[in-house]
Enzyme design. Structure first.
Site, PDB file in Angstrom:
ATOM      1  N   LYS A 222       0.816  -1.224   0.000  1.00  0.00           N
ATOM      2  CA  LYS A 222       0.000   0.000   0.000  1.00  0.00           C
ATOM      3  C   LYS A 222       0.843   1.265   0.000  1.00  0.00           C
ATOM      4  CE  LYS A 222      -4.431  -1.764   1.107  1.00  0.00           C
ATOM      5  NZ  LYS A 222      -5.501  -1.972   2.065  1.00  0.00           N
ATOM      6  N   ARG A 256      -4.295  -9.997   4.426  1.00  0.00           N
ATOM      7  CA  ARG A 256      -4.596  -9.977   2.977  1.00  0.00           C
ATOM      8  C   ARG A 256      -3.328  -9.525   2.266  1.00  0.00           C
ATOM      9  NH1 ARG A 256      -6.399  -6.492  -0.998  1.00  0.00           N
ATOM     10  NH2 ARG A 256      -7.880  -7.405  -2.457  1.00  0.00           N
TER      11      ARG A 256
HETATM   12  C1  9MG Z   1     -10.141  -5.191  -1.487  1.00  0.00           C
HETATM   13  N1  9MG Z   1      -9.207  -4.662  -0.507  1.00  0.00           N
HETATM   14  C2  9MG Z   1      -8.140  -3.851  -0.756  1.00  0.00           C
HETATM   15  N2  9MG Z   1      -7.516  -3.561   0.403  1.00  0.00           N
HETATM   16  C3  9MG Z   1      -8.199  -4.189   1.395  1.00  0.00           C
HETATM   17  C4  9MG Z   1      -8.066  -4.264   2.786  1.00  0.00           C
HETATM   18  O1  9MG Z   1      -7.125  -3.596   3.430  1.00  0.00           O
HETATM   19  N3  9MG Z   1      -8.940  -5.003   3.480  1.00  0.00           N
HETATM   20  C5  9MG Z   1      -9.945  -5.663   2.835  1.00  0.00           C
HETATM   21  N4  9MG Z   1     -10.790  -6.384   3.596  1.00  0.00           N
HETATM   22  N5  9MG Z   1     -10.132  -5.623   1.509  1.00  0.00           N
HETATM   23  C6  9MG Z   1      -9.270  -4.896   0.812  1.00  0.00           C
END
Ligand code: 9MG
Length: 284
Positions: A222, A256
């Site tokens: 990110k 994730r």
């Molecule tokens: C789809 N998506 C992109 N970033 C995310 C994040 O931090 N959490 C979740 N649940 N979905 C995400």
């Protein structure tokens, strides 16, 4: 409660679940739509499962800052052939990353066993759809919408505000008929938050825990990494792993991630060391 394909519980004390990311979007911020064809998607999923993924999160709408909305039909066209192919070939939990009720219904009937909604079931009819399909749901916090969310995010106190939002969403979901044990909460790193607000949330992650629900954290590649280290998206894996470990240390139960194998190795190593400490404490 979330279960693996063999019926065993997905979330166990001392073991973080790994959710691998599969973006079926041409404008996704970190893999540039590499995984659009079904064949390539299947190969990538096979690699993620080999690397230790417990869940595969499939999304057909880019939610990167500035991304434009897509229709339900477009989203369905992107994700459905991939979900069908993956549920035929692999025994892995498929999560559908969507906010749209139509996509939720179709994805679950094709084999998705979880909903990941960055809009926390606030879109019209999404809550009713989630009640009907009755699979686990991740409720994520986002301030604003992807097109403008990074313009000027404002909070009283980011952690208190995110917790308050998630608490309201959990209560609404339970009142609507979703089982509490089917909910997961997520602070939504990067979704309408400055770098400092993201840092504070990560340091205070355990404070967003509600009713002992699992916490999902998505920090992989990110922009808070780019802003801190001046790195291009493709160079952010080591910093992503460092943040993943911090998230685990601070209470995350599901991560994730893009770099499944590398993150999984790092997490399992830390868990092994922590286990020794816990066992020693039990003996004394
Ligand atoms: C789809 N998506 C992109 N970033 C995310 C994040 O931090 N959490 C979740 N649940 N979905 C995400």
């Amino acid at each position: 409660m979330m279960q693996n394909a063999d019926g065993s519980p997905l979330l166990q004390a001392g073991r973080t679940a790994i959710m691998g990311i599969l973006n079926a979007t041409p404008d996704s911020f970190s893999d540039g739509g590499l995984f659009i064809s079904v064949g390539t998607a299947v190969d990538h999923v096979a690699r993620m499962i080999d690397g230790g993924a417990d869940i595969i999160d499939i999304g057909g709408e880019s939610t990167r800052p500035g991304a434009s909305p897509v229709s339900a039909d477009q989203e369905m066209e992107r994700v459905m052939p991939i979900i069908e192919a993956i549920s035929r070939r692999f025994d892995v939990i498929i999560s559908i990353d969507t906010s749209k009720p139509e996509v939720m219904y179709s994805a679950v009937s094709a084999g998705a066993a979880m909903i990941n909604d960055v809009r926390a079931l606030k879109q019209k009819d999404a809550l009713q759809a989630a009640v009907k399909v009755a699979v686990p749901v991740c409720l994520m916090h986002m301030q604003g919408q992807p097109q403008s969310m990074q313009d000027e995010p404002v909070y009283n106190d980011v952690t208190t505000d995110v917790r308050g939002f998630l608490s309201e969403r959990v209560d609404t979901c339970v009142q609507a008929g979703i089982q509490l044990s089917n909910l997961i909460v997520d602070p939504g790193f990067g979704f309408g938050k400055t770098r400092e607000q993201n840092f504070k949330l990560l340091n205070e992650l355990e404070d967003i825990r509600l009713h002992d629900l699992p916490i999902l954290a998505g920090l992989s590649r990110k922009s808070l990494i780019g802003q801190t280290l001046d790195l291009d998206v493709k160079e952010r894996a080591p910093a992503s792993i460092a943040l993943a470990l911090m998230a685990v240390w601070n209470g995350a139960n599901i991560l994730r991630v893009h770099d499944v194998k590398e993150t999984c190795q790092a997490v399992r190593m830390v868990e092994a060391v922590v286990k020794e400490k816990k066992e020693r404490a039990q003996k004394s």
